[in-house]
Design an enzyme around this catalytic site. Sequence first.
Site, short mmCIF file in Angstrom:
data_model
loop_
_atom_site.label_atom_id
_atom_site.label_comp_id
_atom_site.label_asym_id
_atom_site.label_seq_id
_atom_site.Cartn_x
_atom_site.Cartn_y
_atom_site.Cartn_z
N HIS A 242 0.67 -1.20 0.12
CA HIS A 242 -0.07 -0.32 -0.08
C HIS A 242 1.27 1.35 0.10
O HIS A 242 0.86 1.55 -1.13
CB HIS A 242 -0.81 0.18 1.22
CG HIS A 242 -1.61 -0.94 0.92
ND1 HIS A 242 -3.50 -1.30 0.57
CD2 HIS A 242 -1.47 -1.88 2.16
CE1 HIS A 242 -3.65 -2.78 0.84
NE2 HIS A 242 -2.77 -2.65 2.41
O1 RIB Z 1 -5.28 -0.15 4.77
C1 RIB Z 1 -3.87 -0.26 4.52
C2 RIB Z 1 -3.00 0.82 5.07
O2 RIB Z 1 -3.52 0.87 6.59
C3 RIB Z 1 -1.54 1.08 5.45
O3 RIB Z 1 -1.23 1.88 5.42
C4 RIB Z 1 -1.22 -0.01 6.23
O4 RIB Z 1 -0.14 0.45 6.73
C5 RIB Z 1 -1.88 0.57 6.93
O5 RIB Z 1 -1.20 1.67 7.93
#
Ligand code: RIB
Length: 312
Positions: A242
């Site tokens: 992500h």
């Molecule tokens: O949903 C994904 C996000 O939530 C990413 O930033 C992961 O590190 C968590 O913080």
Amino acid sequence: MSPRKIIIDTDPGQDDAVAILLALASPELDVLGVTAVAGNVPLHLTERNARIVCELAGKPDTLVFAGCDTPLRRKLVTAEHVHGKTGLDGPQLPDPKMTLQDAHAVDFIIETLREEPSGTVTLCPLGPLTNIATAFQRAPDIVERVQEIVLMGGAYFQVGNITPAAEFNIYVDPDAAETVFKSGAPIVVMPLDVTHKALTTRARVEAFRDLGTEPGRMVAEWTDFFERFDKEKYGSEGAPLHDPCVIAYLLQPELFSGRHVNVEIETSSDLTLGMTVADWWGVTDRKANVTFIGDVDADGFFGLLTERIARL
Ligand code: RIB
Ligand code: CA
């Protein structure tokens, strides 16, 4: 061209860690500071993890600040089930030696935006938006001084990952997200819609391990740990990286595509709290307020990531 000045606001988290490594490996970026926020794990761990990652990158002089330890109004929800007890589970990591800055992260964000020339600092939130929202509420004058906010959070077609309706970063502090999304600052959003296309595969993870460097090994081992949750839940071959999408966008925006649309945050319904309601099809007259990214050249993304991690 002088490097782009950024502040990374983060809740490491293995994917945050890879994003921080990518930023510190890239000469196009000048990381003015790393501000930790409570999210994946409590603040005392996210600030510790941020320092560990900066040391792993060989950048112990990076300024790391601790920020807010709870959301604006709600109880903190964490994600040890995804990231492990420490937030960086996977490889064994030594305690950090570099010191944490005394100033509060929110004060650092406010002072930096006031001291740097207007329109020259980009904010890169990778976790709940509590620090950013607190800074905007405490010092509204800084909003127009922000060059751009490029954040990981939200979802539309992919809907939720922590609830059926909400993505984790927004869900943890929906009130903070509402403040940021309504601020008027130029915002680029990396939602699950795009990050779920930045999926690790065996070959991509082995490419990190095959770098034969400590950072390469760490990225591979973090991913080995982090991906087990998504593989089981989604039945996918690998896990979405992500947060590195935020930094990759700064480096090679042409890898990404999206639309300028209206996105509003659900802040009251128990059923859909934290949902990012994106008017992707333009069915309302609500004013567009963010660029919502929906697609990525995954091979190009992983090629960039591997090449940069190799530099550390
Ligand atoms: O949903 C994904 C996000 O939530 C990413 O930033 C992961 O590190 C968590 O913080
Ligand atoms: Ca994160």
